[in-house]
Enzyme design. Structure first.
Site, PDB file in Angstrom:
ATOM      1  N   ASP A 136      64.650 -12.006 -33.317  1.00  0.00           N
ATOM      2  CA  ASP A 136      64.348 -12.982 -34.377  1.00  0.00           C
ATOM      3  C   ASP A 136      63.192 -13.903 -33.976  1.00  0.00           C
ATOM      4  O   ASP A 136      62.885 -14.873 -34.681  1.00  0.00           O
ATOM      5  CB  ASP A 136      65.594 -13.799 -34.771  1.00  0.00           C
ATOM      6  CG  ASP A 136      66.118 -14.688 -33.663  1.00  0.00           C
ATOM      7  OD1 ASP A 136      66.273 -14.195 -32.525  1.00  0.00           O
ATOM      8  OD2 ASP A 136      66.365 -15.883 -33.926  1.00  0.00           O
ATOM      9  N   HIS A 137      62.508 -13.563 -32.854  1.00  0.00           N
ATOM     10  CA  HIS A 137      61.307 -14.301 -32.430  1.00  0.00           C
ATOM     11  C   HIS A 137      60.102 -13.380 -32.240  1.00  0.00           C
ATOM     12  O   HIS A 137      58.977 -13.850 -32.134  1.00  0.00           O
ATOM     13  CB  HIS A 137      61.594 -15.071 -31.130  1.00  0.00           C
ATOM     14  CG  HIS A 137      62.682 -16.077 -31.327  1.00  0.00           C
ATOM     15  ND1 HIS A 137      62.444 -17.432 -31.406  1.00  0.00           N
ATOM     16  CD2 HIS A 137      64.005 -15.930 -31.530  1.00  0.00           C
ATOM     17  CE1 HIS A 137      63.593 -18.061 -31.638  1.00  0.00           C
ATOM     18  NE2 HIS A 137      64.554 -17.179 -31.717  1.00  0.00           N
TER      19      HIS A 137
ATOM     20  N   HIS B 174      63.975 -12.334 -27.920  1.00  0.00           N
ATOM     21  CA  HIS B 174      64.941 -12.030 -28.985  1.00  0.00           C
ATOM     22  C   HIS B 174      64.229 -11.547 -30.252  1.00  0.00           C
ATOM     23  O   HIS B 174      63.182 -12.092 -30.626  1.00  0.00           O
ATOM     24  CB  HIS B 174      65.804 -13.257 -29.292  1.00  0.00           C
ATOM     25  CG  HIS B 174      66.883 -13.506 -28.284  1.00  0.00           C
ATOM     26  ND1 HIS B 174      67.546 -14.701 -28.176  1.00  0.00           N
ATOM     27  CD2 HIS B 174      67.422 -12.682 -27.339  1.00  0.00           C
ATOM     28  CE1 HIS B 174      68.453 -14.610 -27.201  1.00  0.00           C
ATOM     29  NE2 HIS B 174      68.393 -13.405 -26.672  1.00  0.00           N
TER      30      HIS B 174
ATOM     31  N   HIS C 226      65.016 -22.835 -35.188  1.00  0.00           N
ATOM     32  CA  HIS C 226      66.126 -22.683 -36.141  1.00  0.00           C
ATOM     33  C   HIS C 226      66.484 -24.010 -36.797  1.00  0.00           C
ATOM     34  O   HIS C 226      66.358 -25.073 -36.184  1.00  0.00           O
ATOM     35  CB  HIS C 226      67.376 -22.143 -35.441  1.00  0.00           C
ATOM     36  CG  HIS C 226      67.260 -20.745 -34.945  1.00  0.00           C
ATOM     37  ND1 HIS C 226      67.548 -19.648 -35.724  1.00  0.00           N
ATOM     38  CD2 HIS C 226      66.874 -20.247 -33.732  1.00  0.00           C
ATOM     39  CE1 HIS C 226      67.357 -18.544 -35.020  1.00  0.00           C
ATOM     40  NE2 HIS C 226      66.941 -18.881 -33.804  1.00  0.00           N
TER      41      HIS C 226
ATOM     42  N   HIS D 294      60.372 -16.214 -26.309  1.00  0.00           N
ATOM     43  CA  HIS D 294      61.340 -15.328 -25.627  1.00  0.00           C
ATOM     44  C   HIS D 294      61.503 -14.047 -26.426  1.00  0.00           C
ATOM     45  O   HIS D 294      60.986 -13.931 -27.535  1.00  0.00           O
ATOM     46  CB  HIS D 294      62.680 -16.036 -25.379  1.00  0.00           C
ATOM     47  CG  HIS D 294      63.469 -16.401 -26.597  1.00  0.00           C
ATOM     48  ND1 HIS D 294      63.041 -17.327 -27.525  1.00  0.00           N
ATOM     49  CD2 HIS D 294      64.675 -15.959 -27.052  1.00  0.00           C
ATOM     50  CE1 HIS D 294      63.962 -17.450 -28.476  1.00  0.00           C
ATOM     51  NE2 HIS D 294      64.964 -16.623 -28.219  1.00  0.00           N
TER      52      HIS D 294
HETATM   53 FE    FE Z   1      66.506 -17.421 -32.205  1.00  0.00          FE
HETATM   54 ZN    ZN Z   2      66.993 -16.648 -29.181  1.00  0.00          ZN
END
Ligand code: FE
Ligand code: ZN
Length: 240
Positions: free
Chosen positions: A59-60, A57, A170, A55
């Protein structure tokens, strides 16, 4: 057999570095950042040929551009999020496959955390990369979707074979478990798992990957009896 390496970054993200020895292809799942990934691959003598994103975001996907510039790798990710991930080369959705050398992944649509979130399931390896949809004893927040969608996602994922290893993005396990014990105070499997998780965290160990079998027994979101119950639990966890 794939080799899968965990790279912990930021406060609680896991990036997965995946090597397919037949073809010598190496793939990165959800690189939040580039430098530790490039360093880990270099240390192993691996050349990164692909990135798979679950996805949009940051942080990805934050490491996409730098890894691509350094390696010329191609990037596969959700068709529905192509405008939010401008670095994508290959757009996939439910029913499509992604290929790493000799290994083939089925793409599963799991919208809710984000509207176009996907997961990658590799049946031959009994492995799934699920991003921020399913966590150990938890699920992703409902930023761009509904409890009904997340309930459907749980049905899709719990249909995978028991032994399937779930690689989430995570280390949220301890916090998830603390809420899970409130949601299901009489769940003995959950109590036992939390004892193990607390000991692992005290030793500084990662608790991911998990398995479908463990999540079926201990995850209050997968175990919610209805979309309404899942939604109520998600709201309770958000305020926990
Ligand atoms: Fe995340
Ligand atoms: Zn996310």
């Amino acid at each position: 057999m794939l080799e899968i390496i965990r790279i912990p970054v930021l406060s609680d993200n896991y990036i997965w570095l995946v090597h397919e020895p037949e073809s010598k292809e190496t793939m990165v799942v959800d690189p939040a950042v580039a430098e530790p990934v490039l360093a880990e691959a270099a240390k192993r003598g691996w050349t990164i040929t692909q990135i798979w994103n679950t996805h949009w975001h940051p942080d990805h996907t934050g490491g996409n551009a730098e890894i691509k510039a350094a390696t010329g790798c191609r990037i596969t990710g959700p068709e529905a999020e192509r405008e939010r991930i401008p670095t994508l080369d290959i757009l996939v959705k439910q029913g499509d496959t992604a290929r790493l050398g000799e290994v083939i992944a089925d793409v599963i649509d799991v919208p809710a955390h984000t509207a176009g979130h996907i997961a990658f399931h590799i049946p031959s390896e009994q492995v799934a990369f699920v991003g921020d949809t399913l966590f150990a004893m938890g699920c992703g927040r409902l930023f761009e979707g509904t409890a009904e969608q997340m309930y459907d996602n749980m049905r899709k994922l719990e249909a995978l074979p028991d032994a399937t290893k779930i690689y989430c993005a995570h280390e949220y396990t301890k916090s998830n478990g603390e809420y899970a014990l409130v949601a299901e105070p009489d769940n003995l499997a959950l109590q036992q798992r939390m004892t193990e998780v607390l000991a692992m965290r005290a030793r500084g160990e990662a608790t991911v990957p998990t398995t479908i079998e463990l999540e079926r027994a201990t995850n209050p979101f997968m175990r919610a009896a209805s979309a309404a119950e899942l939604g109520a639990r998600r709201t309770a966890k958000d305020n926990f």
